[in-house]
Design an enzyme around this catalytic site. Structure first.
Site, short mmCIF file in Angstrom:
data_model
loop_
_atom_site.label_atom_id
_atom_site.label_comp_id
_atom_site.label_asym_id
_atom_site.label_seq_id
_atom_site.Cartn_x
_atom_site.Cartn_y
_atom_site.Cartn_z
CD1 TRP A 14 -7.04 3.03 -0.18
CD2 TRP A 14 -7.39 3.02 -2.39
NE1 TRP A 14 -6.83 1.75 -0.64
CE2 TRP A 14 -7.04 1.72 -2.00
CE3 TRP A 14 -7.67 3.23 -3.74
CZ2 TRP A 14 -6.96 0.63 -2.89
CZ3 TRP A 14 -7.60 2.16 -4.64
CH2 TRP A 14 -7.25 0.89 -4.22
NE ARG A 34 -11.24 14.40 8.62
CZ ARG A 34 -10.14 15.08 8.83
NH1 ARG A 34 -9.90 15.54 10.04
NH2 ARG A 34 -9.28 15.30 7.88
CE LYS A 82 -1.29 0.73 0.01
NZ LYS A 82 -0.97 0.93 -1.42
N GLY A 110 -1.89 -3.01 -2.23
CA GLY A 110 -1.25 -3.40 -3.49
C GLY A 110 -0.84 -2.17 -4.26
CB SER A 114 -6.82 6.41 -5.84
OG SER A 114 -6.25 7.68 -5.75
CE LYS A 165 3.13 2.24 -0.99
NZ LYS A 165 2.54 3.51 -1.38
CG ASP A 218 2.06 -0.20 -3.08
OD1 ASP A 218 1.93 0.66 -3.97
OD2 ASP A 218 1.45 -0.16 -1.99
CG ASN A 230 4.21 8.63 0.37
OD1 ASN A 230 4.43 9.16 1.45
ND2 ASN A 230 3.13 7.91 0.15
CD GLU A 255 -1.20 7.67 6.04
OE1 GLU A 255 -0.61 8.23 6.97
OE2 GLU A 255 -2.40 7.36 6.09
N1 LIG Z 1 -4.83 7.41 -2.88
C1 LIG Z 1 -4.28 6.26 -3.15
O1 LIG Z 1 -3.86 6.03 -4.30
C2 LIG Z 1 -4.16 5.19 -2.11
C3 LIG Z 1 -4.05 3.88 -2.52
C4 LIG Z 1 -3.91 2.88 -1.57
C5 LIG Z 1 -3.89 3.21 -0.22
N2 LIG Z 1 -4.01 4.49 0.15
C6 LIG Z 1 -4.00 4.77 1.59
O2 LIG Z 1 -5.33 5.07 2.00
C7 LIG Z 1 -5.32 6.04 3.05
C8 LIG Z 1 -6.16 7.24 2.60
O3 LIG Z 1 -5.55 7.77 1.46
P1 LIG Z 1 -6.29 8.82 0.52
O4 LIG Z 1 -5.49 8.93 -0.69
O5 LIG Z 1 -7.73 8.48 0.38
O6 LIG Z 1 -6.09 10.13 1.42
P2 LIG Z 1 -6.98 11.44 1.42
O7 LIG Z 1 -6.14 12.46 2.10
O8 LIG Z 1 -7.52 11.70 0.06
O9 LIG Z 1 -8.21 11.04 2.37
C9 LIG Z 1 -8.02 10.75 3.73
C10 LIG Z 1 -9.34 10.45 4.40
O10 LIG Z 1 -9.10 10.25 5.80
C11 LIG Z 1 -9.99 11.08 6.53
N3 LIG Z 1 -9.39 11.51 7.79
C12 LIG Z 1 -8.21 12.13 7.99
N4 LIG Z 1 -8.05 12.39 9.29
C13 LIG Z 1 -9.16 11.92 9.93
C14 LIG Z 1 -9.59 11.92 11.27
N5 LIG Z 1 -8.84 12.46 12.24
N6 LIG Z 1 -10.78 11.34 11.56
C15 LIG Z 1 -11.53 10.80 10.59
N7 LIG Z 1 -11.19 10.78 9.29
C16 LIG Z 1 -10.01 11.34 8.97
C17 LIG Z 1 -10.23 12.30 5.63
O11 LIG Z 1 -11.40 13.00 6.00
C18 LIG Z 1 -10.35 11.61 4.27
O12 LIG Z 1 -11.65 11.08 4.10
C19 LIG Z 1 -3.86 6.39 3.30
O13 LIG Z 1 -3.39 5.62 4.38
C20 LIG Z 1 -3.17 5.98 2.01
O14 LIG Z 1 -1.82 5.62 2.21
C21 LIG Z 1 -4.16 5.51 -0.76
O1 LIG Z 2 0.05 8.48 -3.37
P1 LIG Z 2 0.76 7.54 -2.44
O2 LIG Z 2 2.25 7.76 -2.41
O3 LIG Z 2 0.12 7.48 -1.10
O4 LIG Z 2 0.60 6.06 -3.06
C1 LIG Z 2 -0.68 5.57 -3.24
C2 LIG Z 2 -0.73 4.06 -3.11
O5 LIG Z 2 -0.16 3.65 -1.89
C3 LIG Z 2 -0.11 3.34 -4.25
O6 LIG Z 2 -0.33 1.97 -4.13
#
Ligand SMILES: NC(=O)c1ccc[n+]([C@@H]2O[C@H](COP(=O)([O-])OP(=O)(O)OC[C@H]3O[C@@H](n4cnc5c(N)ncnc54)[C@H](O)[C@@H]3O)[C@@H](O)[C@H]2O)c1
Ligand SMILES: O=P(O)(O)OC[C@H](O)CO
Length: 307
Positions: A14, A34, A82, A110, A114, A165, A218, A230, A255
């Site tokens: 993301w 990190r 999230k 939203g 990604s 969600k 979402d 999820n 999450e």
């Molecule tokens: N991927 C998606 O489609 C999407 C969309 C919307 C929101 N999100 C939300 O965004 C957040 C990140 O999701 P993602 O898909 O990028 O996950 P990911 O697992 O790909 O990346 C997670 C990031 O968090 C960092 N991280 C984890 N633990 C850490 C710590 N202790 N200290 C510092 N950094 C740390 C990791 O190094 C990495 O950069 C989540 O809360 C997710 O729900 C994801």
């Molecule tokens: O891959 P998830 O289940 O973390 O969903 C990603 C985003 O939250 C979708 O909006």
């Protein structure tokens, strides 16, 4: 609009997608994670926006690191995480706002899988804040012909929509994995939304927010897409895999797994009925099978639809 300097914290799926959206709009983007060599203090220096796309488990730690660095009083924090803090049950924006009470905090959430955004497919999102000017600024920074950004004055509701969600998406994965059909899925998602509204209202979020992009939007995206991590957790549980096995092979963070535990705790404390969340929790704990969880939901006492 003029070029803005944005520090993106978290180089996961993301964080990188958001960095690409902002770069494509001509902004100067610096990414910190990190695992990268870039120094956090240098990355955030002079940034007009600090956007966190860090997994929930890392938020408090990164927030306290940033508290020791000098910041311009105008810096806007944007949170795209999230999840819920397991110790305090606080949302990420509450953590950021408590640590930086004089800075605007904006929630970005939203239906934003990604992978689709990285493929330049069109999507919409919401930026929510009590500070309207800050939300409008972030809206301008990210808006483009392929990313439509709406503002909203209910940051808690927007944030909880994206967080709650995830649990229903785990249940939706189970529903599809067990081939329960379209009627069952519609019932699950609709009752899931009722559960989200009930929890959200008890927290102080507005009902109408849950019917918007960050809630229902979402929910529809994650409950219907194998791209959702999820959803994948729930789906793969129907294939007989254990939770540790599933998480070990999952690309990125689901999450909902941790949120579920926090929510069950909070719901018990505030006496809120969360039957779907409870069954997802028991399933994740290994207390019930997917079939038993379904049976428990179907055999609950009969009741009026709205109560
Ligand atoms: N991927 C998606 O489609 C999407 C969309 C919307 C929101 N999100 C939300 O965004 C957040 C990140 O999701 P993602 O898909 O990028 O996950 P990911 O697992 O790909 O990346 C997670 C990031 O968090 C960092 N991280 C984890 N633990 C850490 C710590 N202790 N200290 C510092 N950094 C740390 C990791 O190094 C990495 O950069 C989540 O809360 C997710 O729900 C994801
Ligand atoms: O891959 P998830 O289940 O973390 O969903 C990603 C985003 O939250 C979708 O909006």
């Amino acid at each position: 609009m003029q070029k803005t300097t944005i520090a993106i914290l978290g180089a996961g799926a993301w964080g990188i997608a958001l960095a690409d959206l902002a770069s494509a709009n001509g902004h100067q983007v610096r990414v910190w994670s990190r695992r990268r060599v870039a120094n956090l203090e240098t990355v955030i220096q002079g940034a007009e926006i600090i956007l966190s796309a860090i997994a929930m488990k890392g938020v408090s730690d990164v927030v306290s690191q940033i508290q020791s660095f000098p910041l311009s009083p105008q810096t806007i924090f944007v949170t795209a995480t999230k999840g819920l803090d397991p110790k305090t049950t606080c949302t990420p924006s509450q953590i950021w706002q408590t640590a930086f009470p004089h800075h605007p905090v904006v929630v970005l959430s939203g239906p934003n899988l990604s992978k689709e955004i990285q493929q330049s497919l069109p999507a919409a999102t919401v930026v929510a804040s009590h500070n309207t000017a800050a939300a409008e600024f972030v809206q301008l920074v990210f808006s483009s012909p392929r990313f439509r950004v709406y503002t909203n004055p209910d940051p808690l509701g927007v944030e909880l929509g994206g967080t709650l969600k995830n649990i229903i998406a785990i249940a939706a994965g189970v529903c599809d994995g067990l081939h329960l059909g379209t009627n069952a899925k519609a019932a699950l998602v609709t009752r899931g939304l009722t559960e989200m509204v009930r929890i959200g209202n008890s927290w102080g979020a507005k009902t109408e927010t849950f019917y918007g992009l960050s809630g229902l939007g979402d929910l529809l995206a994650t409950c219907n897409s194998p791209l959702s991590r999820n959803y994948q957790v729930g789906y793969q549980m129907t294939l007989g895999q254990t939770l540790p096995e599933i998480l070990a092979n999952l690309p990125g963070t689901a999450e909902g797994v941790n949120t579920c535990q926090v929510l069950v705790q909070r719901a018990k404390h505030h006496n809120i009925a969360v039957p779907i969340t409870e069954q997802v929790y028991r399933l994740l704990q290994g207390e019930v099978t997917t079939r038993q969880a379904l049976e428990e939901l179907m055999l609950r006492d009969i009741k009026p639809e709205y109560k």
